[in-house]
Design an enzyme around this catalytic site. Structure first.
Site, PDB file in Angstrom:
ATOM      1  N   ASP A  30       0.768  -1.314   0.007  1.00 40.91           N
ATOM      2  CA  ASP A  30       0.040  -0.099   0.019  1.00 40.91           C
ATOM      3  C   ASP A  30       0.784   1.196  -0.110  1.00 40.91           C
ATOM      4  O   ASP A  30       1.775   1.174   0.700  1.00 40.91           O
ATOM      5  CB  ASP A  30      -0.710   0.263   1.252  1.00 40.91           C
ATOM      6  CG  ASP A  30      -2.055   0.933   1.146  1.00 40.91           C
ATOM      7  OD1 ASP A  30      -3.140   0.469   0.945  1.00 40.91           O
ATOM      8  OD2 ASP A  30      -1.746   2.034   1.067  1.00 40.91           O
ATOM      9  N   ASN A  85     -12.964  -3.066   2.860  1.00 41.14           N
ATOM     10  CA  ASN A  85     -13.988  -1.897   2.957  1.00 41.14           C
ATOM     11  C   ASN A  85     -14.836  -1.886   1.473  1.00 41.14           C
ATOM     12  O   ASN A  85     -14.548  -2.077   0.435  1.00 41.14           O
ATOM     13  CB  ASN A  85     -13.416  -0.469   2.893  1.00 41.14           C
ATOM     14  CG  ASN A  85     -12.427  -0.486   3.966  1.00 41.14           C
ATOM     15  OD1 ASN A  85     -12.744  -1.158   5.141  1.00 41.14           O
ATOM     16  ND2 ASN A  85     -11.137   0.242   3.830  1.00 41.14           N
ATOM     17  N   GLY A  91     -15.536   3.433   4.226  1.00 45.76           N
ATOM     18  CA  GLY A  91     -14.140   3.621   3.714  1.00 45.76           C
ATOM     19  C   GLY A  91     -13.408   3.236   2.324  1.00 45.76           C
ATOM     20  O   GLY A  91     -12.322   3.383   2.357  1.00 45.76           O
ATOM     21  N   GLN A  92     -14.524   2.807   1.800  1.00 47.39           N
ATOM     22  CA  GLN A  92     -13.696   2.394   0.486  1.00 47.39           C
ATOM     23  C   GLN A  92     -13.469   3.549  -0.583  1.00 47.39           C
ATOM     24  O   GLN A  92     -14.468   4.388  -0.639  1.00 47.39           O
ATOM     25  CB  GLN A  92     -14.665   1.271  -0.409  1.00 47.39           C
ATOM     26  CG  GLN A  92     -14.092   0.878  -1.731  1.00 47.39           C
ATOM     27  CD  GLN A  92     -15.039  -0.287  -2.479  1.00 47.39           C
ATOM     28  OE1 GLN A  92     -16.031  -0.216  -1.989  1.00 47.39           O
ATOM     29  NE2 GLN A  92     -14.300  -0.988  -3.287  1.00 47.39           N
ATOM     30  N   HIS A  98     -10.415  -5.232  -3.135  1.00 49.21           N
ATOM     31  CA  HIS A  98      -8.952  -5.446  -2.639  1.00 49.21           C
ATOM     32  C   HIS A  98      -9.259  -5.971  -0.972  1.00 49.21           C
ATOM     33  O   HIS A  98     -10.035  -5.624  -0.411  1.00 49.21           O
ATOM     34  CB  HIS A  98      -8.082  -4.463  -2.712  1.00 49.21           C
ATOM     35  CG  HIS A  98      -8.768  -3.083  -2.267  1.00 49.21           C
ATOM     36  ND1 HIS A  98      -9.734  -2.228  -3.005  1.00 49.21           N
ATOM     37  CD2 HIS A  98      -8.402  -2.391  -1.017  1.00 49.21           C
ATOM     38  CE1 HIS A  98     -10.040  -1.539  -2.254  1.00 49.21           C
ATOM     39  NE2 HIS A  98      -9.454  -1.240  -1.173  1.00 49.21           N
ATOM     40  N   HIS A 100      -7.070  -5.662   2.172  1.00 47.90           N
ATOM     41  CA  HIS A 100      -5.956  -5.019   3.009  1.00 47.90           C
ATOM     42  C   HIS A 100      -5.338  -5.999   3.952  1.00 47.90           C
ATOM     43  O   HIS A 100      -6.079  -6.852   4.806  1.00 47.90           O
ATOM     44  CB  HIS A 100      -6.351  -3.796   3.786  1.00 47.90           C
ATOM     45  CG  HIS A 100      -6.821  -2.744   3.139  1.00 47.90           C
ATOM     46  ND1 HIS A 100      -6.068  -1.483   2.853  1.00 47.90           N
ATOM     47  CD2 HIS A 100      -8.041  -2.414   2.562  1.00 47.90           C
ATOM     48  CE1 HIS A 100      -6.874  -0.589   2.379  1.00 47.90           C
ATOM     49  NE2 HIS A 100      -7.834  -1.224   2.077  1.00 47.90           N
TER      50      HIS A 100
HETATM   51  P1  5GP Z   1      -9.766   1.330   0.299  1.00 47.01           P
HETATM   52  O1  5GP Z   1      -9.610   2.972   0.944  1.00 47.01           O
HETATM   53  O2  5GP Z   1     -10.513   1.644  -0.816  1.00 47.01           O
HETATM   54  O3  5GP Z   1     -10.230   0.469   1.219  1.00 47.01           O
HETATM   55  O4  5GP Z   1      -8.388   1.021   0.089  1.00 47.01           O
HETATM   56  C1  5GP Z   1      -7.540   1.744  -0.897  1.00 47.01           C
HETATM   57  C2  5GP Z   1      -6.135   1.644  -0.569  1.00 47.01           C
HETATM   58  O5  5GP Z   1      -5.320   1.814  -1.795  1.00 47.01           O
HETATM   59  C3  5GP Z   1      -5.533   2.703   0.209  1.00 47.01           C
HETATM   60  O6  5GP Z   1      -5.168   2.057   1.461  1.00 47.01           O
HETATM   61  C4  5GP Z   1      -4.516   3.541  -0.686  1.00 47.01           C
HETATM   62  O7  5GP Z   1      -3.440   3.986   0.363  1.00 47.01           O
HETATM   63  C5  5GP Z   1      -4.239   2.476  -1.751  1.00 47.01           C
HETATM   64  N1  5GP Z   1      -3.708   2.914  -2.825  1.00 47.01           N
HETATM   65  C6  5GP Z   1      -4.459   4.194  -3.455  1.00 47.01           C
HETATM   66  N2  5GP Z   1      -3.829   4.390  -4.557  1.00 47.01           N
HETATM   67  C7  5GP Z   1      -2.651   3.481  -4.510  1.00 47.01           C
HETATM   68  C8  5GP Z   1      -1.666   3.376  -5.479  1.00 47.01           C
HETATM   69  O8  5GP Z   1      -1.623   4.055  -6.555  1.00 47.01           O
HETATM   70  N3  5GP Z   1      -0.671   2.504  -5.414  1.00 47.01           N
HETATM   71  C9  5GP Z   1      -0.766   1.909  -4.305  1.00 47.01           C
HETATM   72  N4  5GP Z   1       0.465   1.122  -3.864  1.00 47.01           N
HETATM   73  N5  5GP Z   1      -1.632   1.818  -3.164  1.00 47.01           N
HETATM   74  C10 5GP Z   1      -2.670   2.788  -3.381  1.00 47.01           C
END
Ligand code: 5GP
Ligand code: ZN
Length: 112
Positions: A30, A85, A91-92, A98, A100
């Site tokens: 991440d 999420n 929080g998505q 995906h 985490h």
């Molecule tokens: P969500 O908020 O949708 O559950 O998680 C999305 C995750 O993707 C976040 O933890 C954010 O830091 C990560 N993320 C967003 N854009 C990028 C990217 O371009 N590269 C990487 N490695 N992580 C990303």
């Protein structure tokens, strides 16, 4: 999906730090780690969120969990949290399914 950031990461159009890859999924660190170890496991197939998991694609979820266990062992991680999420209120922020994987610190419960 052409405008999906995680499809672009899986397709190597956007660089990322890889953890694991096979025909079905890709794992990468991440960008904004929330724990000493924080990587994401994504199916290569575009599934927008967990609400879109059904009988036609459910096998990928089990595969991702098996990959998580395999990678955790390879990294010497014995305790970890897996978070998905689903939807904005949860929080998505990236609408490509995906998982985490967070490890290396004490986790709180309930989550915020
Ligand atoms: P969500 O908020 O949708 O559950 O998680 C999305 C995750 O993707 C976040 O933890 C954010 O830091 C990560 N993320 C967003 N854009 C990028 C990217 O371009 N590269 C990487 N490695 N992580 C990303
Ligand atoms: Zn996608």
């Amino acid at each position: 999906m052409s405008d999906c950031i995680f499809c672009k990461i899986a397709g190597k159009e956007i660089p990322s730090r890889p953890v694991y890859e096979d025909d079905l999924c890709y794992a990468f660190y991440d960008l904004e780690p929330q724990a000493p170890t924080h990587f994401l496991v994504i199916p290569k197939q575009h599934i927008a969120c967990a609400l879109d998991i059904d009988a036609s694609n459910a096998a990928i979820v089990g595969h991702c969990y098996a990959v998580i266990a395999k990678v955790a062992k390879q990294l010497g991680i014995e305790s970890y949290r897996v978070v998905t999420n689903c939807g904005e209120q949860a929080g998505q922020t990236v609408f490509h399914l995906h998982f985490h994987v967070l490890a290396g610190r004490d986790m709180t419960w309930p989550p915020g």
